[in-house]
Design an enzyme around this catalytic site. Structure first.
Site, PDB file in Angstrom:
ATOM      1  N   TYR A  47      -4.687  -8.568 -21.721  1.00 26.16           N
ATOM      2  CA  TYR A  47      -5.481  -8.788 -20.512  1.00 26.16           C
ATOM      3  C   TYR A  47      -6.861  -8.136 -20.705  1.00 26.16           C
ATOM      4  O   TYR A  47      -6.956  -6.955 -21.041  1.00 26.16           O
ATOM      5  CB  TYR A  47      -4.728  -8.158 -19.336  1.00 26.16           C
ATOM      6  CG  TYR A  47      -5.349  -8.336 -17.978  1.00 26.16           C
ATOM      7  CD1 TYR A  47      -5.480  -9.587 -17.408  1.00 26.16           C
ATOM      8  CD2 TYR A  47      -5.770  -7.224 -17.243  1.00 26.16           C
ATOM      9  CE1 TYR A  47      -6.043  -9.737 -16.150  1.00 26.16           C
ATOM     10  CE2 TYR A  47      -6.319  -7.366 -15.985  1.00 26.16           C
ATOM     11  CZ  TYR A  47      -6.454  -8.632 -15.441  1.00 26.16           C
ATOM     12  OH  TYR A  47      -6.997  -8.767 -14.195  1.00 26.16           O
TER      13      TYR A  47
ATOM     14  N   ASP B 247       3.158  -4.965 -20.993  1.00 25.57           N
ATOM     15  CA  ASP B 247       2.790  -5.641 -19.749  1.00 25.57           C
ATOM     16  C   ASP B 247       3.783  -6.786 -19.552  1.00 25.57           C
ATOM     17  O   ASP B 247       3.782  -7.755 -20.307  1.00 25.57           O
ATOM     18  CB  ASP B 247       1.347  -6.153 -19.866  1.00 25.57           C
ATOM     19  CG  ASP B 247       0.822  -6.767 -18.573  1.00 25.57           C
ATOM     20  OD1 ASP B 247       1.636  -7.367 -17.836  1.00 25.57           O
ATOM     21  OD2 ASP B 247      -0.393  -6.679 -18.320  1.00 25.57           O
TER      22      ASP B 247
ATOM     23  N   ARG C 160      -0.417  10.982  -0.859  1.00 24.64           N
ATOM     24  CA  ARG C 160      -0.784  10.517  -2.197  1.00 24.64           C
ATOM     25  C   ARG C 160       0.406  10.525  -3.150  1.00 24.64           C
ATOM     26  O   ARG C 160       0.478   9.752  -4.091  1.00 24.64           O
ATOM     27  CB  ARG C 160      -1.922  11.369  -2.772  1.00 24.64           C
ATOM     28  CG  ARG C 160      -2.448  10.792  -4.055  1.00 24.64           C
ATOM     29  CD  ARG C 160      -3.582  11.546  -4.750  1.00 24.64           C
ATOM     30  NE  ARG C 160      -4.310  12.502  -3.995  1.00 24.64           N
ATOM     31  CZ  ARG C 160      -4.109  13.827  -4.052  1.00 24.64           C
ATOM     32  NH1 ARG C 160      -3.172  14.323  -4.821  1.00 24.64           N
ATOM     33  NH2 ARG C 160      -4.845  14.639  -3.331  1.00 24.64           N
TER      34      ARG C 160
ATOM     35  N   LYS D 221       0.709  -9.975  -8.688  1.00 26.66           N
ATOM     36  CA  LYS D 221       0.986 -11.365  -9.048  1.00 26.66           C
ATOM     37  C   LYS D 221       2.315 -11.815  -8.427  1.00 26.66           C
ATOM     38  O   LYS D 221       2.396 -11.955  -7.219  1.00 26.66           O
ATOM     39  CB  LYS D 221       0.959 -11.515 -10.567  1.00 26.66           C
ATOM     40  CG  LYS D 221      -0.293 -10.896 -11.217  1.00 26.66           C
ATOM     41  CD  LYS D 221      -1.575 -11.670 -10.904  1.00 26.66           C
ATOM     42  CE  LYS D 221      -2.846 -10.897 -11.225  1.00 26.66           C
ATOM     43  NZ  LYS D 221      -3.013 -10.492 -12.619  1.00 26.66           N
TER      44      LYS D 221
HETATM   45  C1  LIG Z   1      -3.797  -9.377 -13.147  1.00 26.77           C
HETATM   46  C2  LIG Z   1      -3.218  -8.775 -14.350  1.00 26.77           C
HETATM   47  C3  LIG Z   1      -3.283  -7.404 -14.573  1.00 26.77           C
HETATM   48  C4  LIG Z   1      -4.045  -6.465 -13.667  1.00 26.77           C
HETATM   49  O1  LIG Z   1      -3.515  -6.393 -12.388  1.00 26.77           O
HETATM   50  P1  LIG Z   1      -4.467  -6.022 -11.128  1.00 26.77           P
HETATM   51  O2  LIG Z   1      -3.474  -5.789 -10.043  1.00 26.77           O
HETATM   52  O3  LIG Z   1      -5.354  -7.202 -10.935  1.00 26.77           O
HETATM   53  O4  LIG Z   1      -5.221  -4.790 -11.492  1.00 26.77           O
HETATM   54  C5  LIG Z   1      -2.662  -6.892 -15.691  1.00 26.77           C
HETATM   55  N1  LIG Z   1      -2.019  -7.695 -16.556  1.00 26.77           N
HETATM   56  C6  LIG Z   1      -1.952  -9.024 -16.383  1.00 26.77           C
HETATM   57  C7  LIG Z   1      -1.218  -9.837 -17.375  1.00 26.77           C
HETATM   58  C8  LIG Z   1      -2.549  -9.603 -15.285  1.00 26.77           C
HETATM   59  O5  LIG Z   1      -2.502 -10.932 -15.128  1.00 26.77           O
END
Ligand SMILES: *Cc1c(COP(=O)(O)O)cnc(C)c1O
Length: 398
Positions: A122, A194, A69, A219
């Site tokens: 988000y 982010d 972990r 992503k």
């Molecule tokens: C998809 C996304 C997230 C969350 O990511 P996950 O891996 O799906 O939990 C956070 N911020 C943005 C801008 C996103 O597009």
């Protein structure tokens, strides 16, 4: 053993152009291991021959394989690569982008605190603030993404953290990051961003004084729509608190996922260049079409905050939105259903093109002034002419 399965001395410290760093970071060197990539280590358990070795490892569990972990050499290799390309103290891999964000918020906020979150955030993050943080006695104020220095008026004595997302992933408003960092630093308030859209190739928040940069590695970094992965890169001052929070939550990243993240980084440069080129070509073409009211792409002047993108970013990713000119609710449906290369789906950053209806009406600050229905396009690695022809025939169906 150090990161990437080698001795600490065996890891090359690479600086220089990011394109080179992406290839050379976190690679085995001088360890007797001859594979190009660090070995994939799947483990819950690491074993020790003597109690003394075990006790030594327990003192630095994030540097040595200690318990699954906490991380295996595969986790550490991905974290080392991310810290290097983002220019941070260290990075922490987590189970998803959302867990990276919620761990960061939990790391810094306690009962009675006030949090500022950009209104274009988000959506699941808005829900986390409104549900979990409210229950904990943390109050969230959502702020207009156009606010830079003007954000000072919203700061209270108990404001602990300012959370940014630039650009937002729905209407692509770009924020004035340096202005927000300046007013936060002057008041001892932490900042977290982010950075998923830009990736570290196009924007490096820590170089602009942001304390914490977060990615949904799901992503662009993984890049193939086949894994969930998050990563937080922190400066030295913020690192310990976030590491503790991710451990408290048990939000560790899977080993295969870390390996896919590291693999994705190797080709991130070439993939992003292609997403950028095709995205810009199509965004400019769409802006000239009569069926389109406005294109929301940070590299186009029609996008809110375009001037900040031009000043601070090194490039543009391939995700943007268009507002259709027709207010007929069926127009959006006809357009989306007619697309062939763009499949309907959440997420983005993979090799394939996607389309998604957006609902910025839910936004409150400022109230969204709709010109028409908003449709988000993720531009994949297909041929630009094929994608343009697809968009053209679908616009014709409106
Ligand atoms: C998809 C996304 C997230 C969350 O990511 P996950 O891996 O799906 O939990 C956070 N911020 C943005 C801008 C996103 O597009």
């Amino acid at each position: 053993m150090g990161p990437a399965g080698g001795s600490a001395e065996g890891i090359a410290l690479v600086t220089g152009k990011l394109a080179t760093t992406l290839v050379s970071t976190a690679r085995p060197r001088g360890t007797g291991i001859t594979s190009v990539n660090p070995p994939l280590v799947r483990a819950s358990t690491f074993v020790f021959d003597t109690l003394a070795e075990f006790e030594r490892a327990a003192k630095t569990p994030f540097d040595v394989p200690f318990y699954g972990r906490v991380g295996t050499p595969t986790t550490f290799a991905f974290e080392e690569a991310m810290a290097e390309i983002e220019g941070g103290h260290r990075a922490i891999a987590t189970s998803s982008g959302v867990s990276a964000i919620s761990a960061t918020l939990l790391a810094f906020l306690r009962q009675g605190d006030h949090l500022l979150v950009v209104d274009t955030v988000y959506e699941p993050v808005r829900r986390f603030c409104n549900r979990a943080l409210t229950r904990m006695g943390v109050e969230t104020s959502f702020y207009d993404p156009a606010l830079g220095a003007g954000l000072a008026d919203l700061i209270r004595p108990n404001t602990r953290l300012i959370y940014l997302e630039s650009p937002g992933s729905g209407t692509f408003d770009v924020q004035d990051v340096p202005a927000i960092v300046a007013l936060a630093q002057a008041r001892g308030i932490r900042t977290a961003i982010d950075n998923t859209w830009a990736t570290p190739l196009f924007f490096r928040p820590l170089e602009h004084g942001v304390d914490v940069s977060i990615h949904a590695a799901t992503k662009y970094i993984v890049g193939h729509s086949d894994a969930m992965l998050g990563v937080v890169t922190a400066n030295a001052d913020s690192y310990d608190d976030i590491r503790r929070a991710t451990q408290d939550l048990g939000a560790c990243a899977g080993i295969e996922e870390c390996n896919l993240g590291l693999r994705g980084l190797r080709t991130l440069g070439v993939r992003l260049k292609r997403h950028e080129e095709t995205g810009l070509t199509l965004a400019r073409w769409l802006a000239g079409r009569p069926e389109v009211a406005r294109v929301l792409h940070p590299a186009l002047p029609s996008c809110p905050g375009h001037e900040y993108w031009a000043r601070d970013f090194d490039g543009a990713a391939g995700l943007f939105s268009v507002e259709l000119a027709s207010r007929d609710p069926e127009a959006k449906r006809r357009f989306i259903d007619a697309l062939q290369h763009f499949r309907i789906g959440f997420s983005w950053g993979g090799y394939e093109s996607l389309v998604l209806p957006m609902h910025p009406e839910s936004r409150s600050l400022p109230r969204w002034q709709a010109l028409g229905p908003v449709v988000r396009l993720q531009i994949g690695l297909e041929d630009a002419d094929d994608l343009q022809a697809d968009l053209e025939q679908a616009l014709g169906r409106i």
